[in-house]
Design an enzyme around this catalytic site. Structure first.
Site, PDB file in Angstrom:
ATOM      1  N   SER A 257     154.304  15.507 -18.098  1.00  0.00           N
ATOM      2  CA  SER A 257     152.942  15.016 -18.357  1.00  0.00           C
ATOM      3  C   SER A 257     152.301  14.449 -17.085  1.00  0.00           C
ATOM      4  CB  SER A 257     152.984  13.938 -19.435  1.00  0.00           C
ATOM      5  OG  SER A 257     151.724  13.344 -19.546  1.00  0.00           O
ATOM      6  N   SER A 259     149.675  12.458 -17.430  1.00  0.00           N
ATOM      7  CA  SER A 259     149.028  11.217 -17.867  1.00  0.00           C
ATOM      8  C   SER A 259     149.569   9.964 -17.174  1.00  0.00           C
ATOM      9  CB  SER A 259     149.136  11.066 -19.383  1.00  0.00           C
ATOM     10  OG  SER A 259     148.444  12.119 -19.997  1.00  0.00           O
ATOM     11  N   THR A 309     150.820  13.150 -28.111  1.00  0.00           N
ATOM     12  CA  THR A 309     150.748  14.569 -27.785  1.00  0.00           C
ATOM     13  C   THR A 309     151.684  15.368 -28.692  1.00  0.00           C
ATOM     14  OG1 THR A 309     150.721  16.134 -25.942  1.00  0.00           O
ATOM     15  CG2 THR A 309     152.449  14.462 -25.875  1.00  0.00           C
ATOM     16  N   LYS A 313     150.405  14.782 -33.006  1.00  0.00           N
ATOM     17  CA  LYS A 313     148.976  14.434 -33.110  1.00  0.00           C
ATOM     18  C   LYS A 313     148.481  14.322 -34.550  1.00  0.00           C
ATOM     19  CE  LYS A 313     147.074  15.973 -28.704  1.00  0.00           C
ATOM     20  NZ  LYS A 313     146.128  16.842 -28.014  1.00  0.00           N
ATOM     21  N   GLU A 325     135.659   8.035 -36.833  1.00  0.00           N
ATOM     22  CA  GLU A 325     135.088   9.180 -37.556  1.00  0.00           C
ATOM     23  C   GLU A 325     135.448  10.512 -36.888  1.00  0.00           C
ATOM     24  OE1 GLU A 325     133.814   9.106 -40.527  1.00  0.00           O
ATOM     25  OE2 GLU A 325     134.273   6.966 -40.440  1.00  0.00           O
ATOM     26  N   ASN A 334     144.744  11.547 -30.720  1.00  0.00           N
ATOM     27  CA  ASN A 334     145.454  11.611 -29.432  1.00  0.00           C
ATOM     28  C   ASN A 334     145.529  10.241 -28.752  1.00  0.00           C
ATOM     29  OD1 ASN A 334     142.832  11.298 -28.428  1.00  0.00           O
ATOM     30  ND2 ASN A 334     143.250  12.581 -26.640  1.00  0.00           N
ATOM     31  N   ASP A 349     139.954  14.072 -27.242  1.00  0.00           N
ATOM     32  CA  ASP A 349     139.988  15.467 -26.767  1.00  0.00           C
ATOM     33  C   ASP A 349     138.613  16.126 -26.895  1.00  0.00           C
ATOM     34  OD1 ASP A 349     142.615  15.666 -25.923  1.00  0.00           O
ATOM     35  OD2 ASP A 349     143.373  16.254 -27.895  1.00  0.00           O
ATOM     36  N   GLY A 376     145.957  22.603 -32.477  1.00  0.00           N
ATOM     37  CA  GLY A 376     145.398  21.247 -32.457  1.00  0.00           C
ATOM     38  C   GLY A 376     144.217  21.130 -31.515  1.00  0.00           C
ATOM     39  N   TYR A 468     145.735  23.325 -17.803  1.00  0.00           N
ATOM     40  CA  TYR A 468     145.433  22.662 -16.522  1.00  0.00           C
ATOM     41  C   TYR A 468     146.553  22.806 -15.500  1.00  0.00           C
ATOM     42  CZ  TYR A 468     148.158  19.081 -18.870  1.00  0.00           C
ATOM     43  OH  TYR A 468     149.139  18.429 -19.551  1.00  0.00           O
ATOM     44  N   GLY A 489     141.031  23.269 -16.986  1.00  0.00           N
ATOM     45  CA  GLY A 489     141.447  22.243 -17.954  1.00  0.00           C
ATOM     46  C   GLY A 489     141.627  20.862 -17.362  1.00  0.00           C
TER      47      GLY A 489
HETATM   48  P1  NAP Z   1     149.096  24.255 -30.411  1.00  0.00           P
HETATM   49  O1  NAP Z   1     148.663  23.296 -31.467  1.00  0.00           O
HETATM   50  O2  NAP Z   1     150.535  24.610 -30.283  1.00  0.00           O
HETATM   51  O3  NAP Z   1     148.244  25.598 -30.614  1.00  0.00           O
HETATM   52  C1  NAP Z   1     148.392  26.702 -29.773  1.00  0.00           C
HETATM   53  C2  NAP Z   1     147.553  27.858 -30.312  1.00  0.00           C
HETATM   54  O4  NAP Z   1     147.736  28.940 -29.408  1.00  0.00           O
HETATM   55  C3  NAP Z   1     147.981  28.364 -31.697  1.00  0.00           C
HETATM   56  O5  NAP Z   1     146.863  28.812 -32.392  1.00  0.00           O
HETATM   57  C4  NAP Z   1     148.905  29.525 -31.335  1.00  0.00           C
HETATM   58  O6  NAP Z   1     148.976  30.515 -32.323  1.00  0.00           O
HETATM   59  C5  NAP Z   1     148.201  30.076 -30.140  1.00  0.00           C
HETATM   60  N1  NAP Z   1     149.111  30.864 -29.316  1.00  0.00           N
HETATM   61  C6  NAP Z   1     150.290  30.458 -28.786  1.00  0.00           C
HETATM   62  N2  NAP Z   1     150.845  31.466 -28.089  1.00  0.00           N
HETATM   63  C7  NAP Z   1     150.005  32.523 -28.188  1.00  0.00           C
HETATM   64  C8  NAP Z   1     150.030  33.854 -27.699  1.00  0.00           C
HETATM   65  N3  NAP Z   1     151.059  34.292 -26.975  1.00  0.00           N
HETATM   66  N4  NAP Z   1     149.010  34.670 -27.995  1.00  0.00           N
HETATM   67  C9  NAP Z   1     147.985  34.229 -28.748  1.00  0.00           C
HETATM   68  N5  NAP Z   1     147.895  32.994 -29.260  1.00  0.00           N
HETATM   69  C10 NAP Z   1     148.892  32.143 -28.973  1.00  0.00           C
HETATM   70  O7  NAP Z   1     148.672  23.716 -28.971  1.00  0.00           O
HETATM   71  P2  NAP Z   1     147.343  22.889 -28.619  1.00  0.00           P
HETATM   72  O8  NAP Z   1     147.621  21.447 -28.685  1.00  0.00           O
HETATM   73  O9  NAP Z   1     146.228  23.439 -29.433  1.00  0.00           O
HETATM   74  O10 NAP Z   1     147.157  23.242 -27.061  1.00  0.00           O
HETATM   75  C11 NAP Z   1     146.732  24.521 -26.658  1.00  0.00           C
HETATM   76  C12 NAP Z   1     146.597  24.530 -25.139  1.00  0.00           C
HETATM   77  O11 NAP Z   1     145.564  23.637 -24.732  1.00  0.00           O
HETATM   78  C13 NAP Z   1     147.851  24.070 -24.438  1.00  0.00           C
HETATM   79  O12 NAP Z   1     148.075  24.868 -23.321  1.00  0.00           O
HETATM   80  C14 NAP Z   1     147.523  22.661 -23.993  1.00  0.00           C
HETATM   81  O13 NAP Z   1     148.203  22.281 -22.804  1.00  0.00           O
HETATM   82  C15 NAP Z   1     146.034  22.763 -23.727  1.00  0.00           C
HETATM   83  N6  NAP Z   1     145.379  21.472 -23.864  1.00  0.00           N
HETATM   84  C16 NAP Z   1     144.725  21.000 -22.781  1.00  0.00           C
HETATM   85  C17 NAP Z   1     144.089  19.790 -22.848  1.00  0.00           C
HETATM   86  C18 NAP Z   1     143.363  19.288 -21.650  1.00  0.00           C
HETATM   87  O14 NAP Z   1     143.051  18.092 -21.608  1.00  0.00           O
HETATM   88  N7  NAP Z   1     143.066  20.129 -20.687  1.00  0.00           N
HETATM   89  C19 NAP Z   1     144.105  19.044 -24.038  1.00  0.00           C
HETATM   90  C20 NAP Z   1     144.788  19.559 -25.137  1.00  0.00           C
HETATM   91  C21 NAP Z   1     145.414  20.791 -25.031  1.00  0.00           C
HETATM   92  P3  NAP Z   1     150.000  30.419 -33.552  1.00  0.00           P
HETATM   93  O15 NAP Z   1     149.461  29.338 -34.436  1.00  0.00           O
HETATM   94  O16 NAP Z   1     149.974  31.765 -34.132  1.00  0.00           O
HETATM   95  O17 NAP Z   1     151.332  30.036 -32.961  1.00  0.00           O
END
Ligand code: NAP
Length: 524
Positions: A257, A259, A309, A313, A325, A334, A349, A376, A468, A489
């Site tokens: 992380s 953070s 995280t 979450k 809200e 988060n 987020d 998420g 990111y 990101g």
């Molecule tokens: P998550 O809850 O695990 O969701 C991931 C999503 O991506 C799910 O819908 C999953 O599909 C899909 N997925 C995973 N592998 C895939 C693939 N090979 N092809 C197509 N779809 C795929 O994770 P999350 O918390 O939403 O985070 C998603 C990304 O955003 C992560 O990389 C995270 O690091 C990033 N993020 C960045 C920030 C930031 O501040 N920049 C904040 C939050 C998250 P399934 O449901 O079918 O598995």
């Protein structure tokens, strides 16, 4: 400032590397532990002694010798005779003032020798598999050996290092600090493993004599060890005390992380007595019970808040007293703030996502946004886009899993298609903004992957990747080659972190410092 010391542990097979690592260690260390058991049997001792002599003249701290046999976590097989010869070698006690002796060496004849020769004795017990059920007995038996102190010598230290797997395992280890304080003993309790990292960061503030650190990344001598540079520059461990406000990131995994780097930079900027720590938590309910809730907690840490995280979450919601809200509408939290024993949940987020987007895109009303992924982060993204009156379509590989988003946010849902050879193949030509909310492109196994190729996105106005690390992903490179502007990101990460900082402290976050620390961490 507390009175604790940072001990940098040096372990290398060759004399050259050993000396090089000692020089590196001396930059940050109060104590350098020389792990002589790491050296190859063939190392010519004379080279080492000559170099150590030079070093001794420049290094103002203490040198601590360790010669640990393999069965107790050392690097070499060592007979009792080899160990005896080592400790009786005059070079050892000429250059080294402190010695770490494993529990089986504390026999009467050895003990009086150690006491006569070394200025300070560490009486150590290691368990590299578990937290032994008889931890208190081990502590008592090591303490019993520390009763007699030679005139002119420092008090003996009890060192107990045991392997932990979950944060709940660390409680018994941490409690040894209180016990030792009551008994007037000097102690270094170490909870090894990722789950025990927090004990290495907070130990000095709560009375531990030393905390062990590595001279650099990849040079750790035990799991969960941080580098001396991180302990001093990121966590400021020597400045912490029992009143320090504790914040952290709660999840699993949390080891990579960014953070802690961002939030500790912000605390430092505002000169706050606060620290942000990675807490690897598998069982969230046990963590809340044992570390947070005043009625049930077993560890007193002056916790004021934490980031949440993956994978907690949504699971955190049942433990909260109140939720704002935005968090309610997104269905995920988060950020938790702790005030007068109550837990308040927030979601930053959505704000973190939309702020950078609005600053580059402008008014989002009526903009056609395609969100790839339905996890998420996608929920926060969709919520934020809808609030700005954008038109949102979700692209998911699994429509069944994603259908709840349609119900919760009234958005369109489409399938993320691939060719037979698994190459991305979705038509995004109708959209203005394309957002990757999947982990595709993340450093590691997924780094070479992208949710879309250049020829699928040439009509888009902006590509936004939530990933990111790395800051420039394959998706953003595809966008660059299609001449589409991009957003990475990191800006979201910093913006959501800045909002958390404001919630916890009431102060404006130093965004530039947070961003610079985040980038440094990603590049390290
Ligand atoms: P998550 O809850 O695990 O969701 C991931 C999503 O991506 C799910 O819908 C999953 O599909 C899909 N997925 C995973 N592998 C895939 C693939 N090979 N092809 C197509 N779809 C795929 O994770 P999350 O918390 O939403 O985070 C998603 C990304 O955003 C992560 O990389 C995270 O690091 C990033 N993020 C960045 C920030 C930031 O501040 N920049 C904040 C939050 C998250 P399934 O449901 O079918 O598995």
């Amino acid at each position: 400032m507390n009175n604790g010391k940072i001990c940098v542990s040096v372990c290398a097979e060759t004399a050259d590397k050993f000396i090089e690592n000692i020089q590196r260690a001396a930059e940050f260390a109060d104590v350098v532990e020389l792990r002589f058991d790491c050296l190859n049997k063939e190392v010519e001792p004379e080279i080492l002694w000559t170099e150590l002599k030079k070093l001794r003249q420049n290094f103002r701290g203490h040198l601590l010798a360790t010669f640990r046999p393999k069965e107790q976590g050392g690097k070499r097989k060592l007979s009792l005779n080899e160990r005896r010869n080592f400790w009786h070698d005059s070079h050892v006690y000429e250059f080294v003032d402190w010695g770490d002796f494993e529990f089986d060496l504390h026999k009467d004849d050895w003990d009086s020798y150690f006491k006569a020769v070394f200025r300070k004795i560490f009486r150590s017990h290691h368990d590299f598999h578990r937290v032994p059920p008889n931890l208190s007995e081990i502590y008592e038996s090591l303490c019993n050996l520390t009763n007699y102190i030679n005139p002119g010598k420092d008090s003996d230290v009890v060192k107990i290092a045991v392997q932990t797997d979950d944060i709940s395992d660390t409680i018994a280890v941490w409690k040894l600090l209180q016990k030792a304080k009551k008994d007037g003993k000097q102690i270094i309790p170490i909870a090894m493993g990722e789950a025990g990292k927090w004990t290495r960061i907070l130990g000095l503030a709560h009375g531990a004599v030393m905390t062990y650190a590595s001279p650099g990344e990849g040079k750790e001598t035990a799991s969960g060890q941080l580098t001396a540079k991180e302990l001093i520059e990121t966590y400021r461990v020597k400045e912490l005390n029992e009143n320090t406000e504790i914040y952290g990131i709660v999840g699993n995994p949390v080891s990579h992380s960014v953070s802690p780097a961002m939030h500790n930079a912000a605390f430092k900027f505002h000169n706050l007595n606060a620290v942000f720590i990675p807490f690897q938590v598998k069982n969230l309910g046990e963590f809340i019970k044992n570390f947070i809730r005043p009625e049930t907690r077993k560890v007193e840490l002056n916790f004021r808040g934490f980031s949440v995280t993956i994978p907690h979450k949504q699971a955190i919601i049942e433990y909260l007293d109140e939720m704002d809200e935005t968090a309610k509408a997104i269905g995920a939290v988060n950020t938790v703030k702790i005030e007068n024993g109550k837990l308040y949940g927030y979601n930053t987020d959505a704000f973190g996502f939309i702020e950078p987007l609005k600053s580059v895109y402008g008014n989002l009303a009526g903009a056609k946004a395609a969100v790839i992924g339905a996890g998420g982060a996608a929920r926060a993204v969709i919520y934020a886009l809808k609030k700005e009156d954008a038109e949102v379509t979700i692209f998911a590989r699994n429509l069944e899993k994603a259908k709840y988003l349609v119900e919760d946010f009234q958005v369109e849902l489409k399938e993320l298609s691939k060719t037979k050879d698994q190459r991305p193949k979705t038509d995004f030509s109708d959209f203005d903004i394309l957002i990757n909310a999947t982990p595709l492109g993340t450093k590691g196994e997924l780094e070479s992957e992208t949710p879309a190729l250049a020829d699928e996105i040439k009509n888009i106005s902006l590509c936004y990747d939530l990933v990111y690390n790395p800051t420039v992903t394959r998706f953003l490179r595809e966008a660059n080659s299609a001449n589409v502007p991009t957003l990475n990101g990191l800006q979201m990460l910093v913006a959501q972190g800045a909002a958390q900082f404001k919630i916890w402290t009431g102060k404006d976050a130093p965004v530039d410092e947070m961003s610079a620390s985040g980038i440094r961490k990603l590049q390290s």
